[in-house]
Design a protein around this motif. Structure first.
Motif, PDB file in Angstrom:
ATOM      1  N   ALA A   1      15.169  20.378  12.386  1.00 50.86           N
ATOM      2  CA  ALA A   1      15.221  21.710  11.781  1.00 50.86           C
ATOM      3  C   ALA A   1      16.655  22.194  11.645  1.00 50.86           C
ATOM      4  O   ALA A   1      16.989  22.930  10.702  1.00 50.86           O
ATOM      5  CB  ALA A   1      14.412  22.694  12.618  1.00 50.86           C
TER       6      ALA A   1
ATOM      7  N   LYS B   1      12.461  20.586   5.778  1.00 47.89           N
ATOM      8  CA  LYS B   1      11.424  21.447   5.223  1.00 47.89           C
ATOM      9  C   LYS B   1      10.078  21.093   5.843  1.00 47.89           C
ATOM     10  O   LYS B   1       9.162  20.586   5.189  1.00 47.89           O
ATOM     11  CB  LYS B   1      11.373  21.307   3.698  1.00 47.89           C
ATOM     12  CG  LYS B   1      12.702  21.608   3.014  1.00 47.89           C
ATOM     13  CD  LYS B   1      13.162  23.042   3.284  1.00 47.89           C
ATOM     14  CE  LYS B   1      14.456  23.355   2.559  1.00 47.89           C
ATOM     15  NZ  LYS B   1      14.968  24.709   2.908  1.00 47.89           N
TER      16      LYS B   1
ATOM     17  N   LYS C   1       7.122  22.266   9.109  1.00 50.97           N
ATOM     18  CA  LYS C   1       6.662  23.249  10.085  1.00 50.97           C
ATOM     19  C   LYS C   1       5.782  22.555  11.132  1.00 50.97           C
ATOM     20  O   LYS C   1       5.114  21.559  10.829  1.00 50.97           O
ATOM     21  CB  LYS C   1       5.880  24.374   9.411  1.00 50.97           C
ATOM     22  CG  LYS C   1       6.747  25.313   8.566  1.00 50.97           C
ATOM     23  CD  LYS C   1       5.947  26.490   8.071  1.00 50.97           C
ATOM     24  CE  LYS C   1       6.788  27.402   7.160  1.00 50.97           C
ATOM     25  NZ  LYS C   1       7.887  28.043   7.897  1.00 50.97           N
TER      26      LYS C   1
ATOM     27  N   ARG D   1       4.346  18.989   6.265  1.00 48.39           N
ATOM     28  CA  ARG D   1       5.371  19.180   5.240  1.00 48.39           C
ATOM     29  C   ARG D   1       5.053  20.470   4.487  1.00 48.39           C
ATOM     30  O   ARG D   1       3.895  20.774   4.203  1.00 48.39           O
ATOM     31  CB  ARG D   1       5.341  17.976   4.288  1.00 48.39           C
ATOM     32  CG  ARG D   1       6.345  17.997   3.162  1.00 48.39           C
ATOM     33  CD  ARG D   1       6.280  16.686   2.359  1.00 48.39           C
ATOM     34  NE  ARG D   1       4.947  16.438   1.820  1.00 48.39           N
ATOM     35  CZ  ARG D   1       4.487  16.937   0.687  1.00 48.39           C
ATOM     36  NH1 ARG D   1       5.255  17.715  -0.051  1.00 48.39           N
ATOM     37  NH2 ARG D   1       3.270  16.660   0.262  1.00 48.39           N
ATOM     38  N   GLU D   2       6.083  21.250   4.164  1.00 48.62           N
ATOM     39  CA  GLU D   2       5.844  22.551   3.535  1.00 48.62           C
ATOM     40  C   GLU D   2       5.037  22.423   2.247  1.00 48.62           C
ATOM     41  O   GLU D   2       4.151  23.237   1.974  1.00 48.62           O
ATOM     42  CB  GLU D   2       7.172  23.266   3.275  1.00 48.62           C
ATOM     43  CG  GLU D   2       7.836  23.768   4.551  1.00 48.62           C
ATOM     44  CD  GLU D   2       9.107  24.561   4.289  1.00 48.62           C
ATOM     45  OE1 GLU D   2       9.530  24.652   3.120  1.00 48.62           O
ATOM     46  OE2 GLU D   2       9.685  25.078   5.263  1.00 48.62           O
TER      47      GLU D   2
ATOM     48  N   ASN E   1      10.454  14.999   5.746  1.00 53.54           N
ATOM     49  CA  ASN E   1      11.389  15.831   5.006  1.00 53.54           C
ATOM     50  C   ASN E   1      11.628  15.298   3.596  1.00 53.54           C
ATOM     51  O   ASN E   1      11.861  16.068   2.661  1.00 53.54           O
ATOM     52  CB  ASN E   1      12.712  15.924   5.754  1.00 53.54           C
ATOM     53  CG  ASN E   1      13.610  17.019   5.225  1.00 53.54           C
ATOM     54  OD1 ASN E   1      13.156  18.117   4.938  1.00 53.54           O
ATOM     55  ND2 ASN E   1      14.890  16.723   5.092  1.00 53.54           N
TER      56      ASN E   1
ATOM     57  N   ASN F   1      18.142  21.486   8.308  1.00 54.68           N
ATOM     58  CA  ASN F   1      17.459  22.076   7.144  1.00 54.68           C
ATOM     59  C   ASN F   1      16.234  21.299   6.688  1.00 54.68           C
ATOM     60  O   ASN F   1      15.914  21.280   5.497  1.00 54.68           O
ATOM     61  CB  ASN F   1      18.428  22.249   5.967  1.00 54.68           C
ATOM     62  CG  ASN F   1      19.547  23.224   6.280  1.00 54.68           C
ATOM     63  OD1 ASN F   1      19.290  24.334   6.725  1.00 54.68           O
ATOM     64  ND2 ASN F   1      20.780  22.792   6.069  1.00 54.68           N
TER      65      ASN F   1
ATOM     66  N   LEU G   1       9.747  28.296  12.066  1.00 53.78           N
ATOM     67  CA  LEU G   1       9.434  26.872  11.987  1.00 53.78           C
ATOM     68  C   LEU G   1       8.021  26.561  12.458  1.00 53.78           C
ATOM     69  O   LEU G   1       7.560  25.424  12.331  1.00 53.78           O
ATOM     70  CB  LEU G   1      10.409  26.064  12.829  1.00 53.78           C
ATOM     71  CG  LEU G   1      11.902  26.247  12.527  1.00 53.78           C
ATOM     72  CD1 LEU G   1      12.730  25.492  13.544  1.00 53.78           C
ATOM     73  CD2 LEU G   1      12.215  25.784  11.117  1.00 53.78           C
TER      74      LEU G   1
END
Length: 312
Positions: free
Chosen positions: A93, A98, A100, A215-216, A75, A96, A306
């Protein structure tokens, strides 16, 4: 080429990671994938499956003691990918994160358990009310205890939780600082050999998936690397499911754990690659809803966004 960092080194990377993010993902190295791991984890199965050969990018490994600090590092942007339990992911999650889930491994067989000392008056899971239980916060074992309380019609505050790392939880049980320890293998098998016993009762109440995370930012800017690593890891998980003795031998060399402990763990559960599908997502929604009811997270969580099934 692989480089291994310990957790302290990884955490020191956090500030630098955040600064480099301001300069764009390219500044972090398009040809490098920062991967979090645990002892006996991803790197071992990739080694066993011979999937560490001819990688067209650099993997920089970081070691973590369990999923919670690994998810924190994800994160914060210190790593691009890693694996951990599904319950820990839902907990993260809910704050918050970030991140998936882009891959999955299903566990069939014994999952998290609750152990007590040999001389404990607690005889079954139905008797947990009024006692102090050690477990990592937000972990699959925390989820398991909450589900046990539900199954026996007891309120969530019927037990007092001591949120401790696996290492500290083991010491707390041994010293008598807690009455019970909720944990997973190989920790449970080790505790049994030291005289602890697993409480019988209603089991298999929570899902048992290990998840591969992305990680996004890495999904957006390093998708090709993540896809290649995902495919290698799925092949590694397939190899470990079909070659249990060889996997146990490699885990022994990597972790230093006794081979008999690792073979007990292998015999008690099957761990196989799984698809991210509606059934998996529904089980995660159950966890999110339970965490909300129990006050573990403070908002209603729709888990479907997610999960990214496109890597499969």
């Amino acid at each position: 080429m692989s480089i291994i960092l310990n957790r302290r080194s990884t955490l020191l990377m956090l500030a630098g990671s955040m600064l480099s993010a301001c300069a764009g993902e390219g500044a972090r190295g398009a040809g490098k994938l920062f991967v979090g791991d645990q002892r006996g984890g991803s790197r071992v199965v990739l080694q066993g499956a011979k999937r560490l050969d001819n990688i067209p990018y650099e993997i920089i490994w970081s070691q973590f003691p369990n999923a919670a600090p690994l998810l924190e590092a994800l994160n914060a942007g210190a790593i691009d990918s890693g694996i951990g339990g599904d319950s820990a992911f839902i907990f993260a999650a809910g704050t918050n994160a970030k991140i998936k889930a882009i891959g999955a491994q299903a566990t069939r067989g014994i999952g998290p358990v609750v152990l007590v000392r040999r001389d404990s008056p607690i005889r079954s899971l139905a008797d947990l009310a009024g006692h102090k239980v050690a477990t990592p916060r937000g972990s699959v074992s925390h989820n398991h205890v909450l589900a046990v309380l539900e199954a026996y019609g007891q309120p969530y505050d019927a037990v007092t939780f001591a949120f401790l790392s696996p290492f500290d939880g083991r010491a707390a049980l041994q010293s008598g600082a807690v009455d019970a320890w909720a944990i997973w293998d190989p920790n449970a098998a080790m505790a049994e050999q030291e005289g602890a016993r697993i409480l019988p009762g209603k089991q298999d109440l929570v899902s048992g998936y290990a998840l591969m995370f992305g990680r996004e930012g890495a999904i957006a800017y390093k998708r090709g690397l993540l896809q290649d690593y995902h495919d290698r890891l799925m092949a590694g998980w397939d190899w470990s499911a079909k070659n249990r003795d060889a996997y146990a031998d490699l885990m022994h060399k990597d972790t230093g754990l006794a081979i008999d402990i690792l073979r007990i763990m292998q015999a008690r559960a099957d761990r196989v690659p799984a698809r991210i599908d509606d059934m998996l997502i529904a089980r995660q929604q159950e966890t999110a809803d339970r965490y909300l009811r129990a006050g573990v997270i403070d908002r209603k969580l729709d888990v479907r966004p997610l999960f990214d099934a496109s890597f499969s």
